[in-house]
Design an enzyme around this catalytic site. Structure first.
Site, PDB file in Angstrom:
ATOM      1  N   LYS A  18      -9.532  -0.437  -5.357  1.00 21.20           N
ATOM      2  CA  LYS A  18      -9.535   0.286  -4.087  1.00 21.20           C
ATOM      3  C   LYS A  18     -10.880   0.954  -3.838  1.00 21.20           C
ATOM      4  CE  LYS A  18      -8.023   2.215  -0.371  1.00 21.20           C
ATOM      5  NZ  LYS A  18      -6.811   2.855   0.095  1.00 21.20           N
ATOM      6  N   HIS A  61       0.865  -1.203   0.000  1.00 19.49           N
ATOM      7  CA  HIS A  61       0.000   0.000   0.000  1.00 19.49           C
ATOM      8  C   HIS A  61       0.890   1.237   0.000  1.00 19.49           C
ATOM      9  CE1 HIS A  61      -3.780   2.185   1.549  1.00 19.49           C
ATOM     10  NE2 HIS A  61      -2.868   3.115   1.285  1.00 19.49           N
ATOM     11  N   HIS A  83       1.408   5.425  -1.787  1.00 22.91           N
ATOM     12  CA  HIS A  83       0.993   6.539  -2.645  1.00 22.91           C
ATOM     13  C   HIS A  83       2.241   7.095  -3.329  1.00 22.91           C
ATOM     14  CE1 HIS A  83      -3.070   6.751  -0.875  1.00 22.91           C
ATOM     15  NE2 HIS A  83      -2.446   6.278   0.188  1.00 22.91           N
ATOM     16  N   ASP A 120       1.468   2.797   3.515  1.00 21.16           N
ATOM     17  CA  ASP A 120       0.611   3.964   3.332  1.00 21.16           C
ATOM     18  C   ASP A 120       1.441   5.245   3.323  1.00 21.16           C
ATOM     19  OD1 ASP A 120      -1.718   5.305   2.763  1.00 21.16           O
ATOM     20  OD2 ASP A 120      -2.425   5.370   4.824  1.00 21.16           O
TER      21      ASP A 120
HETATM   22  O1  DOR Z   1      -3.360   9.733   5.594  1.00 20.46           O
HETATM   23  C1  DOR Z   1      -3.747   9.378   4.494  1.00 20.46           C
HETATM   24  N1  DOR Z   1      -3.238   9.905   3.362  1.00 20.46           N
HETATM   25  N2  DOR Z   1      -4.714   8.463   4.423  1.00 20.46           N
HETATM   26  C2  DOR Z   1      -5.282   8.146   3.268  1.00 20.46           C
HETATM   27  O2  DOR Z   1      -6.170   7.336   3.277  1.00 20.46           O
HETATM   28  C3  DOR Z   1      -4.891   8.817   2.004  1.00 20.46           C
HETATM   29  C4  DOR Z   1      -3.544   9.333   2.093  1.00 20.46           C
HETATM   30  C5  DOR Z   1      -3.202  10.304   0.970  1.00 20.46           C
HETATM   31  O3  DOR Z   1      -3.461   9.992  -0.187  1.00 20.46           O
HETATM   32  O4  DOR Z   1      -2.630  11.364   1.271  1.00 20.46           O
HETATM   33 ZN    ZN Z   2      -3.363   5.108   1.626  1.00 26.05          ZN
END
Ligand code: DOR
Ligand code: ZN
Length: 346
Positions: free
Chosen positions: A101, A15, A17, A249
């Protein structure tokens, strides 16, 4: 036993980004250095909704990789009220999309186009169940009357349990779990329900948000919880139970977007992800459990081969940079300016 060196199968991040454009170029080397593969979140603006979007994004990721990297992005689609079963079949057949997702609309960063009602996606879930394609869930209710610290636990009761009842064979990953309730739910569910756990939820409780003042760089969603929840997550991650595996994350934002009157949710951890997990596991003398969590269980759940290369972590205190440049702005990384005990060798 005092372990000073730990060699493990090269890990994967289930997971992350990676963003796009100059942010992608700034953060991708950190993930690619440590992880062989990563499940790439689709919450771009606009989101990755189709197989064609995923192919194009994958191409941009590959183009941004530093020369010599060995890294495979595993793409995901962003579920909306309009996603069709045909799109899901095409995604599955593409060989580049590995999961779908689900963001409840309005739950978090760039979730505006998420599902407004789980029922809208029932035809899609039945195809995913048939294909064995995992559904990745941001498990928080968006009901504004529910306290922010209870949103995950309420989601489990209101939405996850009914969903599992209606699709008993659907593969589900409850992402970035933060509570004892989530740990218990995953532990007691059949083996098609798993969970990812972040380094920040293993290392911090909600006090970190307010230590001496308000700390925007500790704000993420789901929000940090009480210490007893952190301890439950640490116990789950280090237990050797294959239902719990690594998902950072890592969610970079520019400093000015975090330090604002309405700061964005997300912590950047990719710069030192494996070192930070090692800190967490070491804190409870569980380093031997790190390999299963980081390198085996995720691949097994997704039905992918385990990696064959290896990585070595050494106990060698080092200081995390205060910031990371992105164009004319900066990311403030997790543990900025602090000294941590573990380091990747080489
Ligand atoms: O803290 C977070 N940031 N939680 C999420 O679910 C999305 C993520 C983001 O894309 O910045
Ligand atoms: Zn996330």
């Amino acid at each position: 036993m005092n372990i000073n060196t730990l060699t493990l199968t090269r890990p994967d991040d289930w997971h992350v980004h990676l963003r796009d454009g100059e942010m992608l170029a700034a953060v991708l080397p950190d993930t690619a250095r440590q992880f062989a593969r990563a499940i790439v979140m689709p919450n771009l603006k606009p989101p990755v909704r189709t197989t064609d979007d995923a192919r194009a994004y994958r191409t941009r990721i590959l183009a941004a990789l530093p020369a010599g990297s060995v890294f495979e992005p595993l793409m995901t689609l962003y579920l909306t009220d309009q996603t069709t079963s045909t799109e899901i079949r095409a995604a599955h057949a593409s060989g580049v999309v590995y999961a779908v997702k689900y963001y409840p609309a309005g739950a978090t960063t760039h979730s505006e186009l998420g599902l407004t009602d789980l029922a809208h996606a029932y035809p899609v879930f039945s195809v995913m169940q048939e294909l064995g394609m995992p559904l990745l869930i941001h498990g928080e209710v968006t009901d504004p009357t529910v306290d922010i610290f209870d949103r995950e636990a309420v989601f489990i009761e209101r939405h996850l349990i009914p969903l599992m009842r209606d699709f008993p064979a659907l593969k589900i990953v409850l992402e970035h779990i933060t509570t004892q309730q989530a740990v218990d739910c995953v532990r007691h569910a059949p083996k098609n329900l798993a969970a990812t756990i972040t380094p920040h939820h293993l290392l911090y409780n909600r006090n970190a948000l307010f230590q001496g003042g308000i700390r925007p760089h500790y704000y993420c969603l789901p929000i940090l919880k009480r210490e007893r929840h952190r301890l439950a997550l640490l116990a789950a991650a280090t237990s050797g139970n294959p239902k719990f595996f690594l998902g950072t994350d890592s969610a970079p934002h520019r400093q000015h977007d975090k330090q604002s009157t309405c700061g964005c949710a997300g912590m950047y951890s990719a710069h030192a992800a494996m070192e930070l997990y090692a800190e967490a596991f070491d804190s409870v003398d569980a380093l031997p459990s790190l390999e299963g969590f980081a390198s085996h269980f995720g691949a097994d759940f997704y039905g992918l081969p385990r990696n064959t290369a290896s990585m070595t972590l050494i106990r060698e205190p080092h200081t995390i940079p205060a910031d990371i440049t992105v164009g004319t702005d900066k990311i403030i990384p997790m543990c900025a300016g602090e000294t941590i005990a573990w380091k990747i060798q080489g």
